[in-house]
Scaffold this active site. Sequence first.
Site, PDB file in Angstrom:
ATOM      1  N   CYS A  26       0.815  -1.222   0.000  1.00  0.00           N
ATOM      2  CA  CYS A  26       0.000   0.000   0.000  1.00  0.00           C
ATOM      3  C   CYS A  26       0.845   1.267   0.000  1.00  0.00           C
ATOM      4  O   CYS A  26       0.475   2.265  -0.615  1.00  0.00           O
ATOM      5  CB  CYS A  26      -0.987   0.001   1.172  1.00  0.00           C
ATOM      6  N   HIS A  62      -1.499   0.635   7.426  1.00  0.00           N
ATOM      7  CA  HIS A  62      -2.126   0.779   6.115  1.00  0.00           C
ATOM      8  C   HIS A  62      -1.835   2.193   5.643  1.00  0.00           C
ATOM      9  O   HIS A  62      -1.608   3.093   6.456  1.00  0.00           O
ATOM     10  CB  HIS A  62      -3.633   0.530   6.195  1.00  0.00           C
ATOM     11  N   ASP A  78      -8.243   4.837  -1.610  1.00  0.00           N
ATOM     12  CA  ASP A  78      -7.757   3.605  -0.988  1.00  0.00           C
ATOM     13  C   ASP A  78      -7.980   2.469  -1.974  1.00  0.00           C
ATOM     14  O   ASP A  78      -9.112   2.069  -2.233  1.00  0.00           O
ATOM     15  CB  ASP A  78      -8.500   3.349   0.334  1.00  0.00           C
TER      16      ASP A  78
END
Length: 194
Positions: A26, A62, A78
Site C-alpha cells: 500500500c 495501512h 484507498d
Amino acid sequence: MAELDEYRYRPAVPPRAACAYTGCYCEENVWKLCDYIRSRGERPVEEFYAVFISNERRMDYHVILLHVSSGEQNFIYDLDTVLPFPCPFDTYSTEAFRLDDSLHPEFHRKIRMIRADLYLETFASDRSHMKDADGKWQKPPPSYPCIETADSKMNLDDFISMNPKVGWGSVLPLSDFVRQFGRQTHLSCSVKAQ
C-alpha cells in the site's frame, strides 16, 4: 458514485482498475498515485497527503491518500477497499474506521500525514520487510524497480512510526484526524509539511 456527483468532484487519478497496484504494498501504491498526480499537473500536489495508519505498538499499518479539497468534502483514495474510489472522507471514516474505545490505549490508531510532494521526495523502500527469514517473498513485489532516494534505500519504518520525533509529516490520533478532515464548512486546515 452518486456521492461524487453531489459534490461535483473530479477524481485526480484514473479509475481503480487502471491504477498501478500491487497487493500488500500500500505504501508504494500511494506513492504511485502521488507520482501520477504530480506528473499530470492538473491538481496541486500539495493538496494531497500520504496517510499512514498504525499505532504505538506497530501491530500493522495501512496507507491511503487524502485529498484536501477546496470543496465542502475531502476525499480518500484507498486501492484496498470495496468503498468508492475516490471515497468522500465522511463515508470512508464511517465505514472504514471503527472506534478505538474497546481497545487498550497502546492499540489506539494514530495517523502520520505527509504532504504528497514531500512523500515523493523522501520515501524509500527496498521491500526487505516483505521477505521471510530465508529471503523469499511473502507476497510478490511490484514489477517496477524499488523506490529510493539519493539519501536512502529503505526508510519505511520512519513513516510507519507514530513517534512525532521520527520521520516526516505530522502525527495525530485517529479521532483528531477524523474531526479535522471531516466535512468542511469553510474551515482552514493546516498540516505542517516538515
